[in-house]
Design an enzyme around this catalytic site. Structure first.
Site, PDB file in Angstrom:
ATOM      1  N   THR A  96       5.597 -17.778  24.266  1.00 18.39           N
ATOM      2  CA  THR A  96       5.160 -18.852  23.373  1.00 18.39           C
ATOM      3  C   THR A  96       4.335 -18.298  22.218  1.00 18.39           C
ATOM      4  OG1 THR A  96       5.166 -20.343  25.235  1.00 18.39           O
ATOM      5  CG2 THR A  96       3.905 -21.055  23.305  1.00 18.39           C
TER       6      THR A  96
ATOM      7  N   ASN B 100      -5.450   7.252  11.713  1.00 26.75           N
ATOM      8  CA  ASN B 100      -6.596   6.457  12.141  1.00 26.75           C
ATOM      9  C   ASN B 100      -7.853   7.289  12.351  1.00 26.75           C
ATOM     10  OD1 ASN B 100      -4.567   7.151  14.223  1.00 26.75           O
ATOM     11  ND2 ASN B 100      -6.223   6.637  15.625  1.00 26.75           N
TER      12      ASN B 100
ATOM     13  N   CYS C  19     -15.337  14.264  26.082  1.00 29.75           N
ATOM     14  CA  CYS C  19     -15.858  15.234  27.048  1.00 29.75           C
ATOM     15  C   CYS C  19     -16.873  14.589  27.969  1.00 29.75           C
ATOM     16  CB  CYS C  19     -16.485  16.433  26.348  1.00 29.75           C
ATOM     17  SG  CYS C  19     -16.786  17.815  27.453  1.00 29.75           S
TER      18      CYS C  19
ATOM     19  N   ALA D  22      -3.305  -7.244  12.812  1.00 29.52           N
ATOM     20  CA  ALA D  22      -4.241  -8.095  12.066  1.00 29.52           C
ATOM     21  C   ALA D  22      -5.687  -7.616  12.126  1.00 29.52           C
ATOM     22  CB  ALA D  22      -4.161  -9.536  12.598  1.00 29.52           C
TER      23      ALA D  22
HETATM   24  C1  LIG Z   1      -5.253   0.445  15.902  1.00 26.71           C
HETATM   25  C2  LIG Z   1      -4.011   1.193  15.734  1.00 26.71           C
HETATM   26  C3  LIG Z   1      -2.894   0.940  16.552  1.00 26.71           C
HETATM   27  C4  LIG Z   1      -2.938  -0.069  17.665  1.00 26.71           C
HETATM   28  O1  LIG Z   1      -3.004  -1.382  17.173  1.00 26.71           O
HETATM   29  P1  LIG Z   1      -3.468  -2.566  18.149  1.00 26.71           P
HETATM   30  O2  LIG Z   1      -3.265  -3.803  17.358  1.00 26.71           O
HETATM   31  O3  LIG Z   1      -4.897  -2.303  18.449  1.00 26.71           O
HETATM   32  O4  LIG Z   1      -2.616  -2.502  19.357  1.00 26.71           O
HETATM   33  C5  LIG Z   1      -1.745   1.671  16.346  1.00 26.71           C
HETATM   34  N1  LIG Z   1      -1.691   2.608  15.393  1.00 26.71           N
HETATM   35  C6  LIG Z   1      -2.729   2.879  14.588  1.00 26.71           C
HETATM   36  C7  LIG Z   1      -2.588   3.911  13.536  1.00 26.71           C
HETATM   37  C8  LIG Z   1      -3.925   2.202  14.738  1.00 26.71           C
HETATM   38  O5  LIG Z   1      -4.955   2.490  13.965  1.00 26.71           O
END
Ligand SMILES: *Cc1c(COP(=O)(O)O)cnc(C)c1O
Length: 475
Positions: A213, A127, A301, A176
């Site tokens: 749910t 990410n 930081c 999503a």
């Molecule tokens: C955004 C992300 C998550 C977390 O996903 P959420 O739907 O925001 O909880 C986990 N792993 C990676 C690599 C991500 O980029």
């Protein structure tokens, strides 16, 4: 999604006809998602997002089987923090290193995997720097040993071609909102036959595996967004990667002392992660925000904690440089004009925030660097929590500073001010050295950016501390 907020409001797990219509919508969404990744609908579990899916995969399997998990050094906090927690509960965790490009070498998994391992969890695409892992090879190594393989594919699904059968993974998390879908919903794919324990205990939803749910509009929205993203994957990827490559080229041509983190080619389409060698990430981020540009940094930081990106550190990026890192993400609605606007804004920020040539010269070729084991006085000052530590050593004869050395850990300004301050006191009397001020150091360097003036103050304090030490020893 809209009808499922209003007209079609039935509980998808109820038996009445209102519920049935909702149930059918969830079934359609599940079928669609399964088909898009090459899975069976019964292998798709809706969750509240990537984080829950990651938690579930790790905790569910750690409890179900064995007590040894292998992971990588560059995982998302959803994996990292969960493993930290599991470690406290006695699970053994082995962390595989990455190359300077941010890639896990399959042999490194081959070398550590054995019968004690219950699960391997390695992310698909990172990410922060966007690098893509050789998941198919990694999963094959795990499969050969009959070890379950999970991948956090949150950055991959919707950005890359992902087919669980072809990849040979046993579990996969995705979310999503990373492909223009709604926030708060994700999926854990779990291959049928793999025994997983529940994470969320309650009603019999999700084939009894995840209570609560069902959120019908979000499930519908996720499937729709995923279908759109995957149907247009090739077209979008080509366009976004082109835009990103153009941006990278413009930044590299126009901003000095910048380096691209991660592999130039092996990365998801929209990602460009740069380190700006002489500017702190946060100050760039804030200036960009004022210009209406939203991007992010791994470092925190400014919020008080020294926390450079663990991903960049694992890739061998030096700590000071990791602090000046920014992630730019491009999407399908960005244009070349957007990229140009960011580059122009960066040029403006660089002019304003950047060190002058004199400072960079002093930083690159500092004077008086080193240790002095037989020093007459030593002064150490700094703020360990912010990363700057300055240590000055003095050799004094007949009240004159005959020699001076320094060791500084910190940014370019900290090095440059240490170098100049020590030069200013060399050969001077103690009284003269005590009169050296931070202002003189700043002037000697032809000025410092406002947020770096504290480094010159530190240099002045380090001199005074070293002289103090000398004088107290003399008595
Ligand atoms: C955004 C992300 C998550 C977390 O996903 P959420 O739907 O925001 O909880 C986990 N792993 C990676 C690599 C991500 O980029």
């Amino acid at each position: 999604m809209l009808p499922y907020f209003t007209e079609v409001f039935g509980n998808a797990d109820s038996l009445h006809s209102f519920g049935r219509e909702s149930h059918q919508a969830v079934t359609r969404a599940r079928n669609k998602i399964a088909q898009l990744i090459g899975a069976k609908p019964s292998e798709i579990y809706f969750t509240s997002g990537g984080t829950e899916s990651d938690n579930w995969a790790l905790k569910g399997l750690a409890q179900a089987k064995g007590k040894h998990i292998i992971t990588s050094a560059i995982e998302h906090p959803a994996i990292r923090e969960t493993l930290k927690e599991l470690k406290k509960q006695g699970v053994k965790v082995t962390v595989l290193p990455v190359t300077t490009d941010g890639v896990v070498i399959p042999e490194s998994l081959e070398n550590v995997i054995d019968e004690s391992v219950s699960l391997v969890s390695i992310m698909f695409a990172n990410n922060e720097v966007g690098t893509i892992q050789p998941i198919k090879q990694l999963a094959a190594i795990a499969r050969k040993r009959k070890v379950a393989f999970h991948t956090d594919a949150v950055q991959a699904v919707g950005n890359l071609k992902v087919d669980v059968a072809e990849l040979g993974v046993d579990m996969m998390s995705f979310s999503a909102h990373k492909f223009y879908g709604p926030k708060g919903i994700g999926v854990l794919y779990c291959r049928s036959g793999l025994r997983l324990e529940k994470l969320i205990i309650g009603g019999h939803q999700e084939r009894t595996m995840r209570g609560g749910t069902t959120n019908v509009p979000l499930a519908v929205g996720m499937a729709e967004a995923m279908e759109l993203a995957i149907n247009e994957l090739e077209k979008n990827t080509k366009y976004i990667a082109g835009l990103r490559d153009y941006f990278i080229k413009q930044v590299e041509e126009n901003i000095p002392f910048v380096r691209l983190n991660g592999n130039r080619l092996n990365r998801v389409a929209g990602n460009a992660n740069f380190s700006f060698e002489f500017i702190e990430g946060e100050s760039i981020l804030m200036s960009l925000d004022l210009a209406g540009i939203a991007c992010s940094t791994g470092s925190a930081c400014s919020s008080g904690s020294l926390d450079p990106s663990h991903v960049l550190l694992a890739m061998g990026v030096p700590i000071e440089i990791a602090h000046g890192s920014i992630r730019f993400s491009f999407g399908r609605e960005n244009t070349k004009e957007d990229a140009d606007y960011v580059v122009q804004t960066l040029i403006g920020i660089e002019k304003q925030k950047m060190y002058n040539d004199r400072v960079i010269e002093e930083f690159k070729n500092p004077n008086n660097v080193g240790e002095m084991p037989d020093a007459d006085g030593v002064g150490t000052v700094g703020n360990a929590s912010c990363g700057d530590i300055m240590k000055i050593y003095l050799k004094v004869e007949d009240n004159i500073i005959k020699d001076v050395k320094f060791q500084t850990f910190g940014c370019a300004a900290a090095i440059a001010t240490s170098s100049l301050a020590t030069t200013l006191i060399k050969g001077k009397t103690i009284d003269e050295a005590l009169k050296v001020t931070n202002k003189q150091v700043v002037e000697g360097l032809g000025g410092l950016p406002a947020q770096k003036i504290h480094c010159s103050v530190l240099a002045e304090e380090a001199i005074k501390a070293a002289i103090d030490d000398y004088q107290s020893k003399k008595k």
